[in-house]
Design a protein around this motif. Structure first.
Motif, PDB file in Angstrom:
ATOM      1  N   SER A 138      -7.354   0.221   6.977  1.00  0.00           N
ATOM      2  CA  SER A 138      -7.982  -0.979   7.536  1.00  0.00           C
ATOM      3  C   SER A 138      -9.234  -0.632   8.329  1.00  0.00           C
ATOM      4  O   SER A 138     -10.140  -1.470   8.471  1.00  0.00           O
ATOM      5  N   ALA A 139      -9.330   0.594   8.854  1.00  0.00           N
ATOM      6  CA  ALA A 139     -10.546   1.010   9.554  1.00  0.00           C
ATOM      7  C   ALA A 139     -11.738   1.023   8.610  1.00  0.00           C
ATOM      8  O   ALA A 139     -12.894   0.908   9.057  1.00  0.00           O
ATOM      9  N   PHE A 140     -11.467   1.111   7.302  1.00  0.00           N
ATOM     10  CA  PHE A 140     -12.513   1.161   6.286  1.00  0.00           C
ATOM     11  C   PHE A 140     -12.563  -0.116   5.447  1.00  0.00           C
ATOM     12  O   PHE A 140     -13.198  -0.146   4.395  1.00  0.00           O
ATOM     13  N   GLY A 141     -11.860  -1.148   5.905  1.00  0.00           N
ATOM     14  CA  GLY A 141     -11.882  -2.416   5.184  1.00  0.00           C
ATOM     15  C   GLY A 141     -10.893  -2.527   4.043  1.00  0.00           C
ATOM     16  O   GLY A 141     -10.958  -3.462   3.248  1.00  0.00           O
ATOM     17  N   GLU A 142      -9.935  -1.595   3.944  1.00  0.00           N
ATOM     18  CA  GLU A 142      -8.921  -1.632   2.889  1.00  0.00           C
ATOM     19  C   GLU A 142      -7.550  -1.348   3.502  1.00  0.00           C
ATOM     20  O   GLU A 142      -7.118  -0.189   3.597  1.00  0.00           O
ATOM     21  N   PRO A 143      -6.840  -2.401   3.936  1.00  0.00           N
ATOM     22  CA  PRO A 143      -5.586  -2.206   4.670  1.00  0.00           C
ATOM     23  C   PRO A 143      -4.405  -1.757   3.831  1.00  0.00           C
ATOM     24  O   PRO A 143      -3.323  -1.515   4.376  1.00  0.00           O
ATOM     25  N   ARG A 144      -4.594  -1.605   2.531  1.00  0.00           N
ATOM     26  CA  ARG A 144      -3.482  -1.110   1.701  1.00  0.00           C
ATOM     27  C   ARG A 144      -3.442   0.413   1.634  1.00  0.00           C
ATOM     28  O   ARG A 144      -2.523   0.978   1.043  1.00  0.00           O
ATOM     29  N   ALA A 145      -4.430   1.072   2.241  1.00  0.00           N
ATOM     30  CA  ALA A 145      -4.599   2.504   1.990  1.00  0.00           C
ATOM     31  C   ALA A 145      -4.635   3.315   3.275  1.00  0.00           C
ATOM     32  O   ALA A 145      -4.542   2.781   4.383  1.00  0.00           O
TER      33      ALA A 145
END
Length: 399
Positions: free
Chosen positions: A365-372
């Motif tokens: 989520s820190a990079f805009g992708e909360p699944r990873a």
């Protein structure tokens, strides 16, 4: 009491550094910690870099340097980018900064008015959104999930550019995913960009020398030279040469942009110090055996990481082809528990993983992708496989 400026309220501490600091605290407390968190190359530059720095120290003038950058550094960078494929550039097309991060901040100040729109793909480097927030820009994020190998498509870019953003920011190879765009993929995106002349193009490609599998580094301006008048290429010595602490970033772009960055430099950093400049010149112009060897080493580590993640049921990790990151989709763990600790999202997962196994990773989520989550595999080789085994065991213990 007087109040702080509103922009300070929009500034956030780096999520990456928060995880790194937590891991550091646990290690200081005696825990056995393996850090896959912070994105540092974890190697030192060649001896010729240190020799150049020592020589510069022995002849230090103690004076201010150039706001644009010392001529030897500019000339060394010109040779460096010409080898990449950027031809026809001169000193007036270049400027410097205290690392690529400060260069990107300067570009935001130079290109974006408050309320202007900037677009970039997610997953993105955390600082992109943070800088946009500080300068008061509107952010349009183009989401690129694992099902499309975290890569931006021409259709997505077309849709975003129809909104007439002031800036399109692009990262290749990618932090956090390690994905690299092929020549054909870059050409397809470039064909879209030529149709929208109102938009500046910033390519943050500081991992351009860390590309695996023979895929090569490609840039929009190579595919469509007419983009040159509005494209700014960002590079640094940090990743390629193992010099993140030396803080040297550079741009190549239109003369008007380089002049603007140079003027901003005159109002804050003034210049890069002489000793640092000498080291950067030596890095660009000297033997390239260390970065070449490290690129090969990172490709080998990538193979180990991908194989280990591929052995975990239902964890998806598109195969990275550059930088030193892997970005697995860990959403299979959501809704499960580990030793009674409920995991509902990526932040819970990384917190539980660190506490239970001593392995530090950064939530997606820190990079805009909360699944990873992001794995930086630059740790010592002796720690890599044990750390990956701990991750495998953690998944196996989920209930």
């Amino acid at each position: 009491m007087p109040q702080l400026a509103q922009r300070v309220g929009r500034a956030k501490p780096s999520a990456i550094m928060v995880i790194a600091e937590k891991a550091k605290q646990l290690k200081a407390a005696g825990r056995d910690i393996i850090s896959f968190s912070i994105g540092v190359p974890n190697f030192l530059p060649g001896e010729h870099v240190y020799a150049a720095a020592r020589e510069a120290l022995s002849h230090d003038s103690g004076q201010y340097g150039s706001n644009r950058g010392a001529e030897p550094l500019l000339d060394a960078f010109l040779k460096h980018i010409e080898a990449l494929g950027f031809t026809g550039y001169g000193r007036n097309n270049l400027s410097i900064g205290i690392g690529a991060k400060q260069v990107l901040y300067n570009l935001a100040e130079a290109l974006l008015n408050e309320g202007d729109e900037i677009c970039f793909a997610a997953p993105y480097w955390t600082t992109y959104h943070d800088i946009a927030d500080i300068v008061g820009a509107k952010v349009n994020v183009m989401h690129c999930g694992p099902e499309q190998h975290y890569k931006l498509t021409a259709a997505q870019l077309e849709s975003a550019l129809q909104r007439k953003p002031k800036v399109f920011l692009f990262n290749n190879p990618s932090n956090p995913t390690g994905m690299v765009y092929t020549r054909e993929e870059i050409a397809a995106l470039a064909d879209v960009l030529v149709k929208y002349p109102e938009t500046w193009i910033v390519t943050d490609d500081i991992y351009n020398s860390m590309v695996f599998d023979g895929i090569g580094y490609h840039n929009f301006v190579f595919a469509r030279p007419e983009l040159r008048d509005r494209l700014i290429f960002v590079d640094s010595v940090s990743k390629t040469y193992g010099m993140p602490g030396w803080r040297v970033g550079l741009i190549a772009g239109p003369e008007s942009v380089a002049k603007a960055i140079t003027t901003l430099n005159s109002n804050h950093i003034t210049s890069v110090p002489e000793v640092i400049t000498a080291a950067a010149v030596a890095a660009f112009g000297g033997p390239q055996d260390v970065p070449q060897a490290k690129c090969k080493e990172f490709a080998g580590k990538r193979d180990i990481v991908v194989a280990a993640l591929g052995a975990i049921p239902d964890v998806v990790c598109p195969r990275p082809q550059g930088a030193f990151y892997a970005f697995p989709d860990i959403s299979v763990a959501f809704g499960k528990s580990h030793n009674g600790v409920k995991i509902t999202n990526d932040v819970d997962f990384c917190a539980a993983l660190l506490e239970a196994t001593g392995v530090a990773c950064v939530p997606g989520s820190a990079f805009g992708e909360p699944r990873a989550m992001r794995i930086s595999y630059t740790c010592p080789t002796a720690q890599l496989e044990p750390g990956l085994k701990r991750i495998q065991a953690f998944f196996a213990e989920l209930t």
